[in-house]
Scaffold this active site. Sequence first.
Site, PDB file in Angstrom:
ATOM      1  CG  ASN A 107       2.336  -0.301   3.944  1.00 57.16           C
ATOM      2  OD1 ASN A 107       3.179  -0.432   3.156  1.00 57.16           O
ATOM      3  ND2 ASN A 107       2.533  -0.581   5.024  1.00 57.16           N
TER       4      ASN A 107
HETATM    5 CA    CA Z   1       5.607  -1.918   8.686  1.00 60.16          CA
END
Ligand code: CA
Length: 221
Positions: free
Chosen positions: A34
């Site tokens: 991420n």
């Molecule tokens: Ca997540």
Amino acid sequence: SHLEPVQGPLTGKHILITAGPTHEPIDPVRYIANRSSGKQGFAIAAAAARAGATVTLIAGPVTLPTPPGVTRVDVETARQMDAAVDAALPADVAIMVAAVADWRSADEAQQKIKKDGSGKIPPLHLVENPDILATLAKSDRRPPLVIGFAAETNDVLAHATAKLARKGADWIVANDVATHLMGGEVNALHIVSASGVESLPEMTKDAAATALVKRISDAIA
Ligand code: CA
Ligand code: CTP
């Protein structure tokens, strides 16, 4: 360097913080992650230490200096972060700021996957990572105050309220990453709890950390 112990409103409290992304290897040179700079979580760790807390900061791969007085544990994957959280217990407060990768490769390759020149795309099979926050919030070693973070692009408060229940957290601190681009220096946080929503104005991540730590001190005093 050896610092004088700080006396403050959180003296004697152990605060566990996760920060940064996790990296989930596909092969030795590629990973899933991420977007996360780690700045907000590191700022919270620094603010908690300034308030006198004993701070354990479990950090995914980021290039940030360790804040003064903070004990840092570096990890790479979600499973390592989960184990490091478990090993750091007990804690009075857990603040899960990390942007944990939701999935990892089911079959991590031990050698670099090569393009064979045919244009054929290698399949990538994913499995779900452990939910570190939900596991902790439901465990018998649950800290008395468990705080999650949520970076949302839309319907920020609705998603945060749903996460509060789904994760079993006491507070979800939400921010709108459509208006405050990730990796920047400022944030506008919404603290969502059973007692409602407190929306803080836009401020630097350091100021937001100080404001959040003040609310934590008030809550556990
Ligand atoms: Ca997540
Ligand atoms: N979190 C975690 N472990 C995971 C995923 C998330 O501990 N495997 C924590 C994050 O650190 C954060 C909170 O859960 O404190 C919310 O993360 P978020 O990604 O917003 O929640 P998800 O349930 O994964 O939902 P989404 O589909 O929006 O990604």
